[in-house]
Each structure stands twice: as C-alpha cells, then as structure tokens.
Design an enzyme around this catalytic site. Structure first.
Site, PDB file in Angstrom:
ATOM      1  N   LYS A 185       0.834  -1.203   0.000  1.00  0.00           N
ATOM      2  CA  LYS A 185       0.000   0.000   0.000  1.00  0.00           C
ATOM      3  C   LYS A 185       0.871   1.257   0.000  1.00  0.00           C
ATOM      4  O   LYS A 185       0.482   2.296  -0.537  1.00  0.00           O
ATOM      5  CB  LYS A 185      -0.978  -0.013   1.171  1.00  0.00           C
ATOM      6  CG  LYS A 185      -0.344  -0.100   2.554  1.00  0.00           C
ATOM      7  CD  LYS A 185       0.000   1.243   3.159  1.00  0.00           C
ATOM      8  CE  LYS A 185       0.703   1.112   4.484  1.00  0.00           C
ATOM      9  NZ  LYS A 185       1.020   2.435   5.081  1.00  0.00           N
ATOM     10  N   THR A 242      -3.535   5.606   3.426  1.00  0.00           N
ATOM     11  CA  THR A 242      -2.201   6.060   3.037  1.00  0.00           C
ATOM     12  C   THR A 242      -2.187   6.798   1.710  1.00  0.00           C
ATOM     13  O   THR A 242      -1.349   7.681   1.492  1.00  0.00           O
ATOM     14  CB  THR A 242      -1.248   4.846   2.979  1.00  0.00           C
ATOM     15  OG1 THR A 242      -1.369   4.097   4.189  1.00  0.00           O
ATOM     16  CG2 THR A 242       0.195   5.289   2.829  1.00  0.00           C
TER      17      THR A 242
END
Length: 320
Positions: A185, A242
């Site tokens: 991620k 994120t």
C-alpha cells in the site's frame, strides 16, 4: 503479559502511550539523549510534539531494562530491522516479538516476520499492521488494526493484551497477506501522490488505487497468501488511508515527485525501498506489476511522472 516497545519514533511512542492505559509500559529509544529528553519533558518533541507521555510510561535507552518483559513490540523501520535485531538478539532471546513495521527488505525482498525468523528463530512472532497514524493512536482516536500470527492461541492472547477502548485489533492467520498489504500500500500511495502532485486529478488517483489493489492481490496469491486478506484492514483499509492523506509520508513523498519539490531526506519512506524490492521480485518471477514497477522507476529517477503515466495508459486494453 508484560509489554514494552522498541523504537521511539512516532509510531512506537504512540503505541507505548496507548498501551500504558493497561499498566506500566517501557519504551526504548536508541539515542540516550532522546531518551533523557523524553523522560525529563514527558513528550517526544522530535517525533510526536505536543502529546504528553503518561506517568506509567518509562523511557530508557538501556536494552537490559527489557529483561523483565515477555512481549516486545518492535517499531523500527523495516530497512533497519535486521541490523537492529542482530544487535539486540541477546536481550530479545525467548521473548515474543511483535513486528510493527511495514515493507520489504531491499536486499532480500523479505518482510518483517521473515527477517525475524532468520535472526531470532527461537522467538514467537506476530505482526501488527493496518490503517493508522501515530498521532491518532496517541490522542486516543478510534483505530482498528490487524494482528497476524500463525499460532491462534498466541494471537488471541496478544489481541486481548494489545486492545483497549480506542485501539481495536482483528486477528488473522494469514501472515503473508497481512505483511504484503502493509508493504505494498505504501508503493501505491507514492504513485497516488505523484499523480496528484503532477496535476493529473482525482480520477487518476482512483484508477491507481483500484488497479494498485489488484496488483497487491496478484502478488499475494503468487506468494501463497489468501487474496481476500487484501480486502481487510491490512490491505484495502491501509491503502485508502495512506493514498489519500497528507499525513502519510509515502503519499507526501509521491507529491514531491509529482511537483518536483525537495523532500526531507531524514523522513522514513518505506514505500521507496519496497517499490524497488517488489519490482526486482516481479521481474525475476514474471509477475505483471506495472504500477509498482513504475514507482520503482520514479524512485530511481529512470522515469518522470509524465513518462510513467504514458507507459501505464498505453498498455494493451483488457478485461478488468
């Protein structure tokens, strides 16, 4: 269960703060001067300014202060994890180690639990990962994380010990999938930041997040993980946080690439090294990971954002 945290960065400090609600807590800092400042001023001025350290939290730079503990949360950057564990192997022997870092080692392509298995094979291991910012945890804002461990009884015991009224843990036995979600991620977040920084728009970010998530599942399946793990907190949840928030160092690093602005070289950006490790692994294994490979090229300055997006958009059309 007696707990301590190794690593007085923002995340390690935040974990120590929130877990001290349940009893005495020890936080280890590598730098004696930092440990002294934190103990004296009752705040981590360098990493988490403005957040007070509870009275039940003891700060130390002496590894022997961990001798009385049976479980240690290891919150050091992934690229420094191996060297740290080799240095601290004796005081950590026999303790349960909970990895609190994300990424893939640049030299070996290994994740945190794999590194722990090599350096500290006699220590039981678990992984704490998922969508979280240090300041949110430290300030007692609701946060849900994934706890990954192959030993179910141990996982249940750790889940109970590490959860409180604001930090909720969900457990899984898929340690490979949970680790890959946390690692990849960050790579996709760099791509999203670069797209926004270059003025390519929110639609481009949505496309990168969606196709990036498909890459995460593809690599997870190749490594023997359950791809559905990547739909949970340690995959989809962490990706959403994120790739969309300026609190994320990886996203901000991508923004700097897109805008051409300088980025703080002292800031830890795990996704940069992870992108390079993932791209090398994908090439060697013949796995199609175009976004991760493009991020590696951006990090290594082999491509600029415009060229990277052109390469991605010119790929052959296919079914989703």
């Amino acid at each position: 269960m007696s707990l301590g945290v190794l690593g007085a960065g923002a995340f390690g400090t935040a974990l120590a703060i929130t877990l001290s609600q349940k009893g005495p807590m020890t936080l280890w800092a590598r730098d004696p001067a930092q440990a002294h400042q934190m103990a004296r001023d009752r705040t981590n001025a360098a990493r988490l300014p403005g957040v007070a350290l509870p009275d039940r939290l003891t700060v130390t730079s002496d590894l022997t202060d961990l001798d009385a503990l049976d479980t240690v949360l290891v919150a050091v950057p992934l690229q420094k994890l191996r060297a740290f564990l080799e240095e601290a192997r004796r005081p950590l022997t026999g303790k349960t180690l909970v990895a609190c870092c994300k990424g893939m080692e640049l030299r070996t392509g290994l994740g945190p639990l794999e590194i722990m298995a090599e350096v500290c094979p006699e220590s039981p291991r678990a992984l704490l990962t998922g969508p979280s910012f240090a300041r949110d945890i430290a300030q007692g804002l609701p946060t849900a994380l994934t706890l990954a461990c192959t030993d179910e009884d141990q996982c249940i015991a750790l889940q109970q010990a590490l959860s409180n009224n604001t930090l909720r843990l969900y457990r899984t036995g898929d340690v490979i999938g949970a680790a890959l979600g946390g690692a990849l991620k960050n790579v996709i977040a760099i791509a999203c930041g670069a797209a926004i920084g270059a003025g390519l728009g929110e639609s481009a970010r949505a496309a990168l997040m969606t196709r990036g998530h498909a890459e995460m599942q593809r690599l997870a399946a190749h490594k023997g993980a359950d791809p559905t793990t990547l739909f949970g907190l340690s995959g989809f949840g962490d990706l959403v946080l994120t790739a969309t928030s300026a609190q994320s160092r990886n996203y901000r690093f991508g923004l700097s690439i897109g805008t051409g602005a300088a980025f703080d070289p002292a800031a830890t950006v795990e996704g940069a090294a992870t992108a390079q490790a993932v791209a090398a692994y994908a090439k060697a294994q013949g796995i199609d990971l175009p976004i991760s490979s493009a991020v590696a090229a951006l990090v290594e300055k082999r491509l600029d954002v415009e060229d990277a997006m052109t390469a991605l958009l010119s790929r052959s059309l296919k079914e989703e």
